[in-house]
Design a protein around this motif. Sequence first.
Motif, PDB file in Angstrom:
ATOM      1  N   UNK A  24     -26.052  46.915  17.174  1.00 52.80           N
ATOM      2  CA  UNK A  24     -26.891  47.328  18.280  1.00 52.80           C
ATOM      3  C   UNK A  24     -28.271  46.886  18.104  1.00 52.80           C
ATOM      4  N   UNK A  25     -28.802  46.694  16.761  1.00 55.06           N
ATOM      5  CA  UNK A  25     -30.101  46.261  16.312  1.00 55.06           C
ATOM      6  C   UNK A  25     -30.357  44.906  16.795  1.00 55.06           C
ATOM      7  N   UNK A  26     -29.191  44.007  16.817  1.00 55.90           N
ATOM      8  CA  UNK A  26     -29.184  42.606  16.905  1.00 55.90           C
ATOM      9  C   UNK A  26     -29.335  42.682  18.457  1.00 55.90           C
ATOM     10  N   UNK A  27     -28.564  43.272  19.161  1.00 65.66           N
ATOM     11  CA  UNK A  27     -28.469  43.408  20.678  1.00 65.66           C
ATOM     12  C   UNK A  27     -29.953  43.474  21.099  1.00 65.66           C
ATOM     13  N   UNK A  28     -30.616  44.217  20.698  1.00 68.41           N
ATOM     14  CA  UNK A  28     -32.172  44.750  20.837  1.00 68.41           C
ATOM     15  C   UNK A  28     -32.917  43.493  20.456  1.00 68.41           C
ATOM     16  N   UNK A  29     -32.800  42.797  19.531  1.00 70.29           N
ATOM     17  CA  UNK A  29     -33.549  41.864  19.091  1.00 70.29           C
ATOM     18  C   UNK A  29     -33.317  40.628  20.088  1.00 70.29           C
ATOM     19  N   UNK A  30     -32.343  40.499  20.334  1.00 68.90           N
ATOM     20  CA  UNK A  30     -31.909  39.202  21.186  1.00 68.90           C
ATOM     21  C   UNK A  30     -32.384  39.618  22.477  1.00 68.90           C
ATOM     22  N   UNK A  31     -32.160  40.611  23.102  1.00 63.58           N
ATOM     23  CA  UNK A  31     -32.675  41.059  24.512  1.00 63.58           C
ATOM     24  C   UNK A  31     -34.091  41.087  24.550  1.00 63.58           C
ATOM     25  N   UNK A  32     -35.099  41.145  23.422  1.00 67.69           N
ATOM     26  CA  UNK A  32     -36.456  41.154  23.208  1.00 67.69           C
ATOM     27  C   UNK A  32     -36.699  39.644  23.458  1.00 67.69           C
TER      28      UNK A  32
END
Length: 168
Positions: A24-32
Amino acid sequence: IHHRCALTHHSDLAEYIDLLQNSVEEQKLLRRDLLIGVTQFFRDRPAWDSLTEDIIPRLIERAQPEAEIRCWVTACATGEEAYSLAILLDEAIARSDKSLRFKIFATDIDAIALEKATLGIYPQSIEREIEPERLQRYFVEKDNCWQIVRELRKKLLFAPHDLTKDAG
């Protein structure tokens, strides 16, 4: 995406997709990283000139006395364009002979950007983007920054919204 692959030490896209599915953390970072944060006051002057000379005067002309003009600014990021519109509306209404109000609904997918927009605090470098008269009228100096005056901030409502999921 390739940049995120490199940062996470994944050599191919399939490995990175596996990481995305489990983190989930990497999803947030990619989205950002995918969000476009290009914004500034009165960016693209010809568009603002058109609003000032054509669109806003027509809105005011068609509005009934005591009415509220409502606008929606999508993908507002940290609020510079939304506040630019507010400044133009405020100036045009002041020049008109009508007693009108306005409200701007400004949305974005990025919650952190929306927090900044709501505060309306910008670096001193905006002095290059905004005429001194507007700067003095619509901003106050605060801790080596400029903040939109409270009276104008109250006319904007910032909220999260994802246009890819709900366009209207």
